[in-house]
Design an enzyme around this catalytic site. Structure first.
Site, PDB file in Angstrom:
ATOM      1  N   ASP A  77      -9.854  -3.780  -2.964  1.00 17.14           N
ATOM      2  CA  ASP A  77      -9.029  -4.945  -3.272  1.00 17.14           C
ATOM      3  C   ASP A  77      -9.344  -5.474  -4.673  1.00 17.14           C
ATOM      4  O   ASP A  77     -10.508  -5.534  -5.079  1.00 17.14           O
ATOM      5  CB  ASP A  77      -9.314  -6.020  -2.213  1.00 17.14           C
ATOM      6  CG  ASP A  77      -8.408  -7.214  -2.335  1.00 17.14           C
ATOM      7  OD1 ASP A  77      -7.182  -7.056  -2.219  1.00 17.14           O
ATOM      8  OD2 ASP A  77      -8.935  -8.337  -2.550  1.00 17.14           O
ATOM      9  N   GLU A 121      -6.618  -1.115  -5.992  1.00 12.57           N
ATOM     10  CA  GLU A 121      -5.395  -1.928  -5.970  1.00 12.57           C
ATOM     11  C   GLU A 121      -5.067  -2.403  -7.391  1.00 12.57           C
ATOM     12  O   GLU A 121      -5.405  -3.516  -7.791  1.00 12.57           O
ATOM     13  CB  GLU A 121      -5.536  -3.132  -5.037  1.00 12.57           C
ATOM     14  CG  GLU A 121      -4.231  -3.907  -4.891  1.00 12.57           C
ATOM     15  CD  GLU A 121      -4.422  -5.356  -4.476  1.00 12.57           C
ATOM     16  OE1 GLU A 121      -3.420  -6.025  -4.190  1.00 12.57           O
ATOM     17  OE2 GLU A 121      -5.577  -5.833  -4.466  1.00 12.57           O
ATOM     18  N   ASP A 179       1.675  -7.047   1.015  1.00  6.23           N
ATOM     19  CA  ASP A 179       1.749  -8.019  -0.076  1.00  6.23           C
ATOM     20  C   ASP A 179       3.147  -8.168  -0.670  1.00  6.23           C
ATOM     21  O   ASP A 179       3.319  -8.914  -1.635  1.00  6.23           O
ATOM     22  CB  ASP A 179       0.790  -7.615  -1.196  1.00  6.23           C
ATOM     23  CG  ASP A 179      -0.649  -7.979  -0.887  1.00  6.23           C
ATOM     24  OD1 ASP A 179      -0.877  -8.998  -0.205  1.00  6.23           O
ATOM     25  OD2 ASP A 179      -1.557  -7.245  -1.315  1.00  6.23           O
TER      26      ASP A 179
END
Length: 755
Positions: free
Chosen positions: A491, A522, A589
């Protein structure tokens, strides 16, 4: 084709000059050099002595200390003081804001070489701490720089020297063998590529001490092109690149003047993971996927962030699987999905061809999304027990499915034991330096008192420059890989402090123990610096999926515009990286892809056109290099608008589905399985016009993918030979040649039969 011997190299350059080497074309047809013969049988040792070409050619030195960036030219500045004793000389001019650049003394001459863009520059030398007053006469009545092109008043009664820099009107070559975008090992082949300005190269040849390989035009965009050759082995070789410009100029791309040949040592320092390249991935948001054990559902409420946050009186809620969305849906409305529920659906996932599962966070945390971790070494009880997790991994592996977990090194939750200790004890806590506390005492949840992710008080930022923090986090990553996971999705790596060193160490330690583990970062933008072999294997490729493919499938981009954007994309990454691409369009997301394509929001019935555009987009995703990634439920035609409480995360309703979409995704898996070229690392452009773009797949260009995002059919002239339709299924087996009509909002996949 391989050819041996110095004489053949000379013939090669002669062939280039006479046009005997096919240049390739915008249609992408590369041809072997018909004027040369393979005489490798005369050299049983398998190699030759590589020598510089002879004849009228221009050397371009691209190695360390030699090459200038594209668009810049190496310019030398000299000063010969004669009998004068000079201790220091520096160069100052309009090109460096009149700052001081020291020159070096070598054999009585002060010298500096710099890279300049074409243009007119004024400059002076700064000798022994003093400005030269007049560059025209300052060396005993002679010019101070014998290479000056002229002089101009300096405004102080003296004269600056003037240098006119003329840019090359022909070829500029970009090549850095240390960058996988230019040299990589992909599909057990050594791939060498060069970048050039658009339309400036007629042909190119990779000349090695083991033979010569014709380069082909692979990619292009508004201002540039990529030319490519592949060597069908991975072992040491020396090489240079012979180029013929569009106007017939002969050039040789060399390393340095002292060491002219590049050298590949045969070591693959950035291995491609074939299980990723051949795979199909599926993302699971555990709380919203499937509830296999209702007895653990209430456990989600016990550790929710709201119980710790001293700035709110809100409370989490536990909902039934089909309950409506509330304002807490994003983060604090729980539905009971768990590990046992995923295990129950493994046969379903296998029917979709899934070979990789990406799990959103499953470790003890304070929200439904799990990105506020409380304990990196503990499975969240709401998802089940470690025994159930091990059973899930074993059952997945038994089906040939690998699993990667979500790792959050930038921040944790306010319920993390180290942060609670800091909140309680302040500077007396041994974990004080794990965080960035601005004032203490503080209330939990107060983002003004300590540094949090994006200022959010429930997500205190970790100090990853602290060796203890780094060891704790990397240790957790290794712990779960040892447990049985196959890779890690990281992340927000770009927000981690000292990120380059942190992820270098993470990679080194992970690969040292689990060399086949997959590391995905990410990163949402085109960012090749993250995939150079020292950090990640791949990135979450929103830059491909959302910026290019989604907008093309919407009809916002023409085929030509989309292909040019893809040209820049694939030119930026090594073919090994592209082959490991984590290729997604939507996720937890973003809004769901069918919603983005005009299908509506949760509860709506999508239009036929939006479904067709989803089919177009997903087919492209399954036919490009890398692994296609499906967010849970997209294959069932689910809808969801991120702007409405993250409704894209709503639980999958297993009793309903858009069966047309589901059948389509299953058919895509079969297409990818039966067509090896679609799992290869290589892509090469063919043509683009109107709503159509077409590209080759496979190392012999044996598959042609043709897409049309416009609402009207289009005609495309096919490459020479006969082509068999393998997609869509209702046209499968048809044999085509000459030209083909491409249906509106559709994709054709054609396989070469023969010339």
């Amino acid at each position: 084709m391989k050819v041996k011997g110095l004489a053949v190299i000379v013939l090669l350059l002669a062939a280039l000059a006479s046009g005997c080497v096919s240049p390739g074309s915008s249609t992408g047809t590369g041809t072997e050099m018909s004027s040369l013969t393979d005489i490798s049988a005369q050299y049983p040792s398998g190699g030759i002595r590589l020598e510089l070409p002879r004849g009228n050619y221009t050397p371009l030195y691209l190695g360390p200390g030699e090459a200038c960036p594209p668009g810049r030219v190496p310019v030398v500045f000299r000063y010969v003081p004669g009998n004068e004793s000079v201790g220091s000389v520096s160069l100052r001019g309009s090109f460096n804001g009149w700052a001081e650049w020291p020159m070096e003394l070598n054999n009585g001459t002060w010298r500096i070489e710099i890279c300049l863009a074409p243009g007119r520059y004024e400059y002076k030398y700064f000798i022994d701490g003093q400005w030269v007053k007049d560059m025209a006469t300052g060396n005993g009545g002679n010019p101070v720089d014998p290479d000056a092109d002229g002089y101009a008043d300096d405004g102080y009664g003296g004269k600056n020297a003037v240098r006119i820099v003329n840019g090359r009107q022909g070829v500029e070559i970009e090549f850095d063998p240390g960058n996988p975008a230019y040299l990589s090992v992909a599909d057990n082949r050594t791939v060498v590529r060069i970048g050039v300005k658009l339309g400036t190269v007629r042909s190119a040849v990779l000349v090695t001490d083991g033979g010569n390989y014709t380069m082909e035009l692979q990619l292009w965009w508004d201002s540039g092109e990529i030319w490519r050759a592949e060597v069908p082995f991975v072992k040491p070789f020396s090489y240079y690149i012979a180029v013929t410009s569009a106007d017939g100029e002969l050039l040789a791309a060399l390393n340095t003047s002292e060491s002219p040949f590049f050298r590949f040592d045969g070591v693959d320092r950035f291995p491609q993971l074939e299980w990723v390249s051949n795979g199909i991935a599926y993302q699971i948001f555990p709380d919203r996927f499937n509830n296999g054990d209702e007895s653990n559902d209430p456990l989600a409420l016990q550790t929710d962030e709201f119980w710790f946050n001293e700035l709110t009186d809100e409370r989490p809620i536990l909902s039934d699987w089909s309950d409506p969305i509330t304002p807490l849906h994003c983060c604090h409305q729980y539905f009971g999905g768990d590990i046992r529920g995923i295990t129950e659906k493994l046969d379903y996932l296998q029917s979709l061809g899934v070979t990789i599962i990406y799990l959103n966070p499953i470790f003890l945390a304070g929200s439904a999304h799990g990105y506020d971790v409380y304990d990196y070494y503990r499975l969240d009880p709401q998802f089940g027990t470690e025994e159930e997790l091990r059973e899930f991994l074993d059952e997945a592996h038994r089906r040939g499915i690998r699993v990667i977990f979500d790792f959050v090194p930038n921040h944790n939750g306010i319920g993390h034991w180290a942060f609670l200790d800091v909140a309680s004890r302040g500077r007396e806590s041994p974990y004080w330096d794990w965080y960035f506390v601005k004032e203490w005492p503080f209330r939990l949840g107060d983002g003004n008192a300590y540094l949090g992710w994006w200022g959010i008080g429930s997500l205190p930022k970790l100090n990853t420059t602290n060796p203890e923090v780094r060891e704790y986090l990397i240790g957790a990553a290794l712990y779960w890989l040892d447990f049985g996971f196959d890779g890690i999705r990281v992340d927000v790596p770009n927000e981690v402090l000292d990120s380059k060193e942190f992820f270098r160490e993470l990679r080194e330690r992970v690969k040292g123990r689990h060399p086949d583990a997959y590391l995905v970062g990410e990163i949402w933008t085109l960012s090749p610096e993250w995939v150079q072999g020292d950090r990640f294997d791949s990135l979450m490729n929103y830059a491909l999926g959302r910026e290019i493919l989604l907008n093309y499938a919407r009809g916002y981009l023409s085929g030509e515009a989309a292909m040019k954007m893809m040209g820049r994309y694939y030119a930026s990454y090594g073919e090994n990286v592209a082959a490991m691409g984590f290729n997604l369009v939507d996720s937890h997301d973003t809004s769901r892809v069918l919603t983005d394509l005009g299908g509506g929001s949760l509860g709506d019935v999508p239009s036929n056109e939006s479904v067709q555009r989803l089919k177009l987009l997903s087919t492209l995703l399954y036919t490009l290099p890398g692994t296609p990634v499906t967010f849970q439920g997209d294959e069932r035609g689910l809808l969801g608008n991120k702007n409405h409480h993250d409704e894209q995360r709503y639980p999958i309703q297993w009793d309903t589905a858009n069966w047309e979409v589901l059948d389509h995704y299953r058919a895509l898996a079969e297409l990818r399985e039966k067509t090896p070229a679609l799992r290869s690392s290589k892509i090469r452009f063919y043509r683009a016009s109107g709503g159509v773009m077409a590209f080759f797949r496979g190392h012999d260009d044996e598959v042609l993918v043709v897409a049309n995002s416009w609402r009207k059919p289009a005609e495309l002239e096919l490459p020479a030979g006969e082509w068999r339709v393998v997609w869509p299924e209702n046209r499968s087996g048809a044999v085509l040649s000459g030209a083909v009509e491409v249906p509106p909002v559709g994709v054709l996949v054609l396989e070469m039969i023969g010339p």
